[in-house]
Design an enzyme around this catalytic site. Structure first.
Site, PDB file in Angstrom:
ATOM      1  CG  HIS A 193      -2.169  -0.903   0.733  1.00 29.65           C
ATOM      2  ND1 HIS A 193      -2.294  -2.187   1.181  1.00 29.65           N
ATOM      3  CD2 HIS A 193      -3.161  -0.708  -0.163  1.00 29.65           C
ATOM      4  CE1 HIS A 193      -3.347  -2.737   0.608  1.00 29.65           C
ATOM      5  NE2 HIS A 193      -3.889  -1.859  -0.216  1.00 29.65           N
ATOM      6  CD  GLU A 434     -10.116  -7.671  -1.587  1.00 26.83           C
ATOM      7  OE1 GLU A 434      -9.086  -7.141  -2.035  1.00 26.83           O
ATOM      8  OE2 GLU A 434     -10.826  -7.126  -0.724  1.00 26.83           O
ATOM      9  CG  ASP A 458      -5.807  -8.232  -0.832  1.00 29.75           C
ATOM     10  OD1 ASP A 458      -4.738  -8.477  -0.260  1.00 29.75           O
ATOM     11  OD2 ASP A 458      -6.475  -7.205  -0.607  1.00 29.75           O
ATOM     12  CB  CYS A 505     -10.527  -2.276  -8.962  1.00 31.18           C
ATOM     13  SG  CYS A 505     -10.854  -3.317  -7.542  1.00 31.18           S
TER      14      CYS A 505
END
Ligand code: PEP
Ligand code: MG
Length: 589
Positions: A193, A434, A458, A505
């Site tokens: 992240h 995910e 993920d 996404c």
């Protein structure tokens, strides 16, 4: 140039500047016994350090308030109150009176406090553990007379390259962008992240350098090249000039791409692909809207929380969501409910867990804290009055979670109704696919949701059991592994059978070769970082669906990720360029 370190390109752009080495770790403390007659002086020294630490916090607080905002600055009030705590001060004094050096006495008391707080039943108190750590580092640094590496205390215009072992998203959002020109970390990968956030902030970043903090002393100048992953140490004037030239080229190429913003994302055989933007911070919304994106495919709302001492209120959240929705006019905006946990923790953190990625995060945490979740759901229903909001749940593994979330959504609507507030009730509710569980059993979810969005970051992590943020495993994080491709295919087929929208996404959507594979697998909606929208649009406009399908089928038949990549490259290099990536850079942000 002295030497170069090679890491993982995480956010493009070239930055040249002095190294700011950040070692935000609890220093080692020696056991030191003091004689009786030194006790008073030692207590005095301890108080003197507490005063200096408080003064330091005051200065930093002021700076953060001016550069980042009052909410972020409030964190430092919590830390100051720890320094003022009479119980803590007395406990340290007691140990000094038993002839311990102040630093050892302080370390022991902080250890006891940390243990006590981390086991506390109340989550608010468990959250204080991160503040305790910050205070401990600050005070021990002063007691031991060590160099101060404060992460948020650089002067404006310093143009520094922050070099650190690993950077948390909460530190990243607090960084003053007028002081930091780039980020280099030992740990991390493209999908951690901190990398995602650096791209959102437009800060050049190289992660996964492994040894940067060992190799550098903090006195060097470096060139950081976020497109190739190179950190060049003590470059010559000539080196700097040639990188500046490269930076100018990159800018020209970016301007050319931006000119595509108004064109349609249609393949050469006339199939429309919807391109949306991932928005991590509300301030990005306007930039994202200008990128040519047809709405938002993923807003990561947890970044409203990280870097703050308290959760945002319903009104604060409402304003943030409204801002994004309004920036996109009537276009769809998919807002994901809090995905807190894993490597996205608010300041202070949540309870330390042995396996945070398998832990109490995302929808699990929200369902267990209905009050906290209710605030977000109400803010979303209110903001939906201003545009086409879709609500998306992260990390779903079972239908029960969708049903519980829907009950809480109904409850939020009832509360708003009773309050007489303006809101929209019929907001579509979808899920992120995910986890392997969600992908394999997406048919069980299909009847209860309005859409699927595949989160490949993920999905790859959980399918291949490869930590997405672990630099040592970066080469094993292979989205083209047959297991991942089959799970994506299954999700797309199930969505089509059930007449549901399905988007991707995750970062895969912004990697040119992989984006083509996704289109070949039947995906017609991609959501990527705003800076990637023009590049992906160019790719869509240069391929045919027929060719993408042929390439995806070949990839699906391959036995390994490397073979799948070779199959895609073989078929697409003629169209996307010799390197198969559609541009000189393998990074698409
Ligand atoms: C994903 O997992 O692919 C995703 C888009 O969500 P995040 O990266 O925020 O976990
Ligand atoms: Mg995810």
């Amino acid at each position: 140039m002295d030497r170069r370190l090679l890491g993982i390109p995480a956010s493009p752009g070239i930055a040249v500047g002095p190294v700011h080495l950040l070692r935000w770790e609890i220093p080692e403390v020696r056991h030191r016994i003091i004689p009786d007659d030194a006790v008073r002086g030692e207590i005095h020294r301890f108080h003197d350090v507490l005063d200096r630490a408080k003064e330091r916090l005051r200065q930093i607080r002021e700076r953060v308030e001016a550069t980042t905002g009052p909410q972020e600055a409030a964190i430092f009030d919590v830390q100051r109150s720890i320094l003022d705590d009479q119980e803590l001060i007395s406990a340290v004094e007691e140990l000094i009176k038993q002839n311990l050096g102040a630093e050892k006495a302080f370390e022991i008391v902080m250890f006891e406090w940390t243990q006590r707080f981390s086991r506390h039943a109340h989550p608010m108190l468990r959250e204080r553990v991160g503040d305790l750590k910050d205070v401990e580092i600050r005070v021990l640094t002063l007691l031991l007379d060590l160099p101060d590496h404060d992460p948020v205390d650089l002067p404006k215009g310093a143009n520094a390259i922050l070099v650190t072992h690993d950077l948390t998203p909460s530190l990243t959002v607090q960084l003053d962008r007028q002081a930091i020109a780039g980020i280099a970390t030992d740990a991390g990968t493209r999908t951690s992240h901190v990398a995602i956030l650096a791209r959102s902030l437009g800060l050049p970043a190289v992660v996964g350098l492994r040894i940067a903090t060992q190799e550098l002393t903090g006195r060097e100048t470096v060139i950081l090249d976020g497109s190739t992953g190179i950190l060049a140490i003590n470059p010559s004037h000539q080196d700097i000039e040639s990188y500046r030239e490269r930076a100018r080229h990159e800018e020209v190429a970016e301007v050319e791409l931006r000119n595509l913003a108004t064109l349609d994302a249609v393949t050469t055989d006339g199939v429309r692909v919807t391109l949306r933007a991932n928005v991590d911070l509300p301030e990005e919304a306007e930039l994202a809207a200008r990128s040519g994106a047809e709405g938002v495919g993923l807003m990561r709302t947890e970044f409203l929380v990280v870097g703050r001492a308290t959760m945002p209120t319903e009104d604060e959240q409402y304003r943030a969501y409204k801002r994004v929705v309004e920036a996109f006019g009537g276009r769809p905006v998919v807002i994901r409910t809090f995905d807190i946990g894993g490597d996205k923790l608010p300041v202070g953190g949540f309870p330390a867990e042995p396996n945070p990625f398998l832990g109490w995060r995302a929808i699990r945490m929200c369902l267990d804290q209905p009050e906290l979740f209710g605030v977000q759901l109400r803010a979303l229903l209110r903001a939906a009055v201003h545009g086409d909001i879709h609500i998306m749940l992260p990390l779903v593994v079972t239908l029960d979670e969708v049903r519980s979330a829907r009950e809480l959504l109904d409850e939020a609507a009832r509360v708003l109704e009773a309050r007489g507030a303006k809101f929209r009730r019929d907001v579509p509710l979808g899920v992120m696919v995910e986890t392997p569980a969600a992908a394999v059993s997406c048919d069980t979810l299909a009847k209860d949701v309005a859409f699927f969005s595949i989160g490949t970051n993920d999905l790859v992590q959980y399918t291949l059991a490869v930590d997405r943020g672990n630099a040592n495993l970066a080469s094993r994080f292979t989205p083209l592994h047959p297991a991942v491709l089959k799970l994506i295919q299954r999700t797309v087929v199930t969505a089509l059978e059930n007449n549901l929208d399905v988007a991707v996404c995750g970062e895969m959507a912004s990697q040119p070769l992989m984006a083509v594979a996704l289109i070949g697998l039947g995906v017609r909606q991609l959501s990527v970082g705003p800076r990637s929208v023009p590049l992906v649009k160019r790719i869509v406009r240069s391929i045919s669906v027929a060719m993408a399908e042929e390439a995806a089928n070949a990839a699906l038949r391959a036995a390994t990720a490397a073979e799948a990549e070779a199959e895609l490259r073989k078929r697409l290099s003629g169209v996307l360029g010799e390197d198969g990536y559609g541009s000189a850079s393998t990074d698409s942000h």
